[in-house]
Design an enzyme around this catalytic site. Structure first.
Site, PDB file in Angstrom:
ATOM      1  N   GLU A   7     -40.480 -18.259 -24.858  1.00  0.00           N
ATOM      2  CA  GLU A   7     -41.131 -17.806 -23.613  1.00  0.00           C
ATOM      3  C   GLU A   7     -40.722 -16.391 -23.240  1.00  0.00           C
ATOM      4  OE1 GLU A   7     -38.587 -19.771 -23.890  1.00  0.00           O
ATOM      5  OE2 GLU A   7     -37.235 -19.681 -22.169  1.00  0.00           O
TER       6      GLU A   7
ATOM      7  N   ASP B 198     -20.919   1.422 -12.033  1.00  0.00           N
ATOM      8  CA  ASP B 198     -21.314   2.784 -11.632  1.00  0.00           C
ATOM      9  C   ASP B 198     -20.087   3.695 -11.633  1.00  0.00           C
ATOM     10  OD1 ASP B 198     -24.043   2.025 -11.049  1.00  0.00           O
ATOM     11  OD2 ASP B 198     -23.325   1.119  -9.195  1.00  0.00           O
TER      12      ASP B 198
ATOM     13  N   ASP C  98     -35.442   1.497 -10.825  1.00  0.00           N
ATOM     14  CA  ASP C  98     -34.714   1.478  -9.554  1.00  0.00           C
ATOM     15  C   ASP C  98     -35.758   1.343  -8.461  1.00  0.00           C
ATOM     16  OD1 ASP C  98     -32.442   1.941 -11.008  1.00  0.00           O
ATOM     17  OD2 ASP C  98     -32.121   3.983 -10.314  1.00  0.00           O
TER      18      ASP C  98
ATOM     19  N   CYS D  73     -33.396 -23.416 -27.201  1.00  0.00           N
ATOM     20  CA  CYS D  73     -32.035 -22.909 -26.963  1.00  0.00           C
ATOM     21  C   CYS D  73     -31.041 -24.076 -26.900  1.00  0.00           C
ATOM     22  CB  CYS D  73     -32.000 -22.021 -25.728  1.00  0.00           C
ATOM     23  SG  CYS D  73     -30.460 -21.078 -25.651  1.00  0.00           S
TER      24      CYS D  73
ATOM     25  N   HIS E 248     -35.634 -17.998 -27.449  1.00  0.00           N
ATOM     26  CA  HIS E 248     -36.481 -18.338 -26.301  1.00  0.00           C
ATOM     27  C   HIS E 248     -37.907 -17.863 -26.576  1.00  0.00           C
ATOM     28  CE1 HIS E 248     -33.545 -19.717 -23.298  1.00  0.00           C
ATOM     29  NE2 HIS E 248     -32.703 -18.992 -24.009  1.00  0.00           N
TER      30      HIS E 248
HETATM   31  O1  1PR Z   1     -24.157  -3.041  -5.590  1.00  0.00           O
HETATM   32  O2  1PR Z   1     -24.804  -5.285  -6.445  1.00  0.00           O
HETATM   33  O3  1PR Z   1     -26.021  -4.272  -4.543  1.00  0.00           O
HETATM   34  O4  1PR Z   1     -26.280  -3.397  -6.810  1.00  0.00           O
HETATM   35  C1  1PR Z   1     -26.932  -2.188  -6.569  1.00  0.00           C
HETATM   36  C2  1PR Z   1     -27.440  -1.698  -7.890  1.00  0.00           C
HETATM   37  O5  1PR Z   1     -28.235  -0.536  -7.610  1.00  0.00           O
HETATM   38  C3  1PR Z   1     -26.334  -1.285  -8.850  1.00  0.00           C
HETATM   39  O6  1PR Z   1     -26.667  -1.772 -10.122  1.00  0.00           O
HETATM   40  C4  1PR Z   1     -26.370   0.241  -8.854  1.00  0.00           C
HETATM   41  O7  1PR Z   1     -26.164   0.727 -10.158  1.00  0.00           O
HETATM   42  C5  1PR Z   1     -27.802   0.523  -8.421  1.00  0.00           C
HETATM   43  N1  1PR Z   1     -27.919   1.740  -7.609  1.00  0.00           N
HETATM   44  C6  1PR Z   1     -27.481   1.888  -6.353  1.00  0.00           C
HETATM   45  N2  1PR Z   1     -27.827   3.117  -5.903  1.00  0.00           N
HETATM   46  C7  1PR Z   1     -28.468   3.744  -6.890  1.00  0.00           C
HETATM   47  C8  1PR Z   1     -29.049   5.087  -6.850  1.00  0.00           C
HETATM   48  O8  1PR Z   1     -29.556   5.595  -7.837  1.00  0.00           O
HETATM   49  N3  1PR Z   1     -28.946   5.734  -5.694  1.00  0.00           N
HETATM   50  N4  1PR Z   1     -29.105   3.165  -9.125  1.00  0.00           N
HETATM   51  C9  1PR Z   1     -28.529   2.877  -7.973  1.00  0.00           C
HETATM   52  C10 1PR Z   1     -28.519   3.063 -10.280  1.00  0.00           C
HETATM   53  C11 1PR Z   1     -28.700   3.922 -12.338  1.00  0.00           C
HETATM   54  C12 1PR Z   1     -29.390   3.433 -13.487  1.00  0.00           C
HETATM   55  C13 1PR Z   1     -30.411   4.426 -13.952  1.00  0.00           C
HETATM   56  C14 1PR Z   1     -29.754   5.015 -15.156  1.00  0.00           C
HETATM   57  C15 1PR Z   1     -30.691   5.686 -16.095  1.00  0.00           C
HETATM   58  N5  1PR Z   1     -29.388   3.592 -11.155  1.00  0.00           N
HETATM   59  O9  1PR Z   1     -29.914   2.194 -13.347  1.00  0.00           O
HETATM   60  O10 1PR Z   1     -31.561   3.737 -14.163  1.00  0.00           O
HETATM   61  O11 1PR Z   1     -28.733   5.919 -14.742  1.00  0.00           O
HETATM   62  O12 1PR Z   1     -31.259   6.805 -15.524  1.00  0.00           O
HETATM   63  P1  1PR Z   1     -31.757   7.989 -16.437  1.00  0.00           P
HETATM   64  O13 1PR Z   1     -32.203   7.396 -17.725  1.00  0.00           O
HETATM   65  O14 1PR Z   1     -32.901   8.597 -15.685  1.00  0.00           O
HETATM   66  O15 1PR Z   1     -30.594   8.931 -16.572  1.00  0.00           O
HETATM   67  P2  1PR Z   1     -25.265  -4.008  -5.780  1.00  0.00           P
END
Ligand code: 1PR
Length: 550
Positions: free
Chosen positions: A197, A400, A241, A81, A195
């Site tokens: 790796e 979000d 998640d 890189c 990259h």
């Molecule tokens: O705010 O910097 O501490 O980061 C927290 C992170 O956690 C953020 O990226 C936020 O999006 C994520 N988060 C917080 N609460 C939730 C929750 O679900 N209660 N999840 C959450 C976010 C959303 C996507 C999910 C897609 C695809 N999850 O990552 O994976 O919507 O889902 P699908 O394909 O099933 O529809 P910080």
């Protein structure tokens, strides 16, 4: 174990490279001062971030002459890189900084008028027509129909014959209409813009060939017609998640519009163990794996965050990029009471095997402050400090957004999107704007999504992970209107997220928007689709994907 020396001068995720080297049977010894260089037989120069920053550190520490002497002595040398870029004469990124000049030419910035910059994703390092190689030969294990992971804004434009005249063998790649140097080799020197790796089995093969001294190998098969299909592939990301469930175990969970508790039992949904699920998606051909710590290590002393252990374990067996999000902000160490800057939190993640960090809530607060200060950058935000130290490519902002329905664009000062007829609001509203949220959707900001993404791009974020709370867990497809509006507002790559329920949704988002990557969670976790099946559908329909190599 035979050894290879690595230069310990750069910030960045060196952990991945060490893991990859160990995986192919070598042990790493560190070069900690210019005097150590003479002890090295095989030497690797990794590099991330800014050309000028890397080179200046390198020059100031007194490494230039010892490295040149190593190369001139004919000892094996590999640059990765920015380690490749350092070998050239200079770069438009920092015109006043002089490169090592081992390879003639200069790096230029990719043209961003018709494509996202940085280039992030899997592209070729094609030697099919390379001078000095027969049709059935490979250079250091590079295969014309393999794909390798690139992340960079600057590249050496490929000018046929120029490097070859100086004895270099060149592997090329194409990004949009620009052809650039993916790898170069001559005698004892190999350098890759990608990259290795982080490039799965294809990349490990290159590292092994270099360390074994296998300059020229025989290709297992004559390159297929697919080899000519150069270019960046469609990137499929698996997202996990992660949070602690009611029994205290760290589990992969999945929400419906961010509600991760089961409707009947009200327990946190437990879909599996983070490390083994990440390994499964790697084996299925996921191009990246993202972990989001959705409860952001509440009350956990920083040094034993369980997420760090997950990263350490995962990065030993998953050789594609790993992103980690959740709690990347200035934070208080519950054990010592000291404030730990976001940059130090990110450093812990990088040292444990992450390639990128994802910032959610803190990005919204930073963007609010940016607008209150009349679009002035403070230089102190998590995005800026991490981007300055590790490069924009290491900083993802996870957004979000939540729909706010309105009857017409005039009803709000925010940027609106027209909804499709089957998506109207509860009172028949035909438009919506997207309000940004923090804390997993629990707090809503006055900022709209376009304000947020433009602010974080200005701060030095390298990529947007674009969720949509209304679509999350619905299996009803991505929010195409939201994605189009965000893509039109920024130059950096955008990852579509939320709503994927089948392969058709991935095909649709790639064909009907210009999005750079797409992410799925629930459909993969519930075993309804594998990543491989999604890619097979995309490939059958003529979209370029990376095939998994064992
Ligand atoms: O705010 O910097 O501490 O980061 C927290 C992170 O956690 C953020 O990226 C936020 O999006 C994520 N988060 C917080 N609460 C939730 C929750 O679900 N209660 N999840 C959450 C976010 C959303 C996507 C999910 C897609 C695809 N999850 O990552 O994976 O919507 O889902 P699908 O394909 O099933 O529809 P910080």
């Amino acid at each position: 174990m035979p050894t290879v020396h690595l230069l310990d001068y750069v910030a960045g995720n060196i952990r991945s490279l060490v893991n990859a080297i160990e995986k192919v049977g070598y042990e790493v010894e560190w070069i900690k001062s210019p005097e150590d260089v003479a002890k090295a037989e095989k030497l690797i120069l990794p590099g991330v971030g800014h050309f000028g920053h890397c080179l200046t550190q390198f020059i100031n520490a007194g490494y230039v002459e010892p490295i040149k002497a190593h190369i001139q002595a004919g000892k094996p040398f590999m640059g990765i890189c920015v380690g490749l870029q350092a070998l050239f004469e200079g770069s438009a990124e920092d015109p006043n900084v002089i490169g090592l000049g081992v390879v003639p030419g200069r790096l230029e910035r990719f043209n961003d008028t018709n494509k996202s910059v940085p280039q992030i994703g899997w592209n070729s390092a094609n030697t099919a027509n390379a001078k000095g190689l027969a049709a059935d030969q490979s250079l250091y294990g590079l295969r014309p129909d393999s794909k390798y992971y690139y992340v960079h804004s600057y590249a050496a434009p490929y000018k046929p014959g120029v490097l070859e005249k100086e004895g270099w063998t060149v592997a090329t790649a194409r990004y949009g209409d620009e052809e650039f140097v993916g790898a170069v080799a001559k005698e004892n020197v190999l350098a890759t813009q990608f990259h290795p790796e982080k490039s799965g089995a294809a990349g490990l093969r290159v590292i092994k060939a270099f360390l074994d001294g296998n300059y020229i190998q025989k290709l297992p098969t004559t390159p297929s017609a697919a080899a000519s299909k150069e270019g960046l592939t469609r990137r499929i990301i698996a997202c996990l998640d992660v949070r602690t469930n009611d029994q205290g175990d760290l589990v992969v969970t999945k929400g419906d519009q961010y509600d991760v508790r089961d409707k009947d039992s009200s327990a946190v949904r437990n879909l599996g163990k983070p490390v083994s699920m990440a390994e499964k998606y790697y084996q299925q051909g996921a191009d990246e794996v993202t972990f989001l710590n959705i409860t952001s290590f509440r009350d956990t002393p920083l040094k034993d965050q369980p997420m760090l252990e997950i990263l350490r374990q995962t990065s030993k067996s998953v050789f594609v990029p790993l992103t980690i999000g959740g709690g990347v902000r200035d934070t208080k160490d519950a054990e010592t009471g000291n404030v730990v800057p976001a940059l130090d939190v990110a450093t812990l993640y990088f040292k444990s095997g992450a390639d990128k960090v994802s910032i959610g809530s803190d990005a919204v607060t930073a963007a609010e402050e940016y607008f209150s200060a009349n679009r002035t950058l403070s230089g102190k935000t998590a995005i800026e400090t991490i981007s300055n130290a590790y490069g924009a490519q290491a900083v993802v902002v996870s957004v979000d957004p939540k729909r706010v329905y309105v009857s017409s664009p005039d009803a709000t000062p925010h940027a609106t999107v027209k909804l499709s007829p089957n998506e109207k609001g509860p009172n028949g509203e035909e438009y919506c704007w997207y309000a940004c949220t923090l804390h997993g959707g629990r707090t809503t900001s006055d900022l709209d999504v376009i304000q947020l993404v433009t602010a974080v791009e200005a701060m030095g974020c390298g990529e947007i992970l674009l969720n949509c709370i209304d679509k999350d867990g619905t299996n009803s497809g991505f929010d195409l209107g939201l994605i189009r509006s965000v893509k039109a507002a920024v130059k950096i790559p955008v990852i579509a997220s939320s709503g994927a329920g089948n392969a058709g949704h991935f095909k649709q988002v790639f064909e009907e928007t210009s999005v750079d990557a797409a992410l799925g969670a629930g459909m993969f976790h519930r075993g309804e689709w594998t990543v491989r099946q999604v890619k097979e559908v995309l490939e059958k329909d003529g979209l370029l994907i990376r095939r998994f190599e064992a």
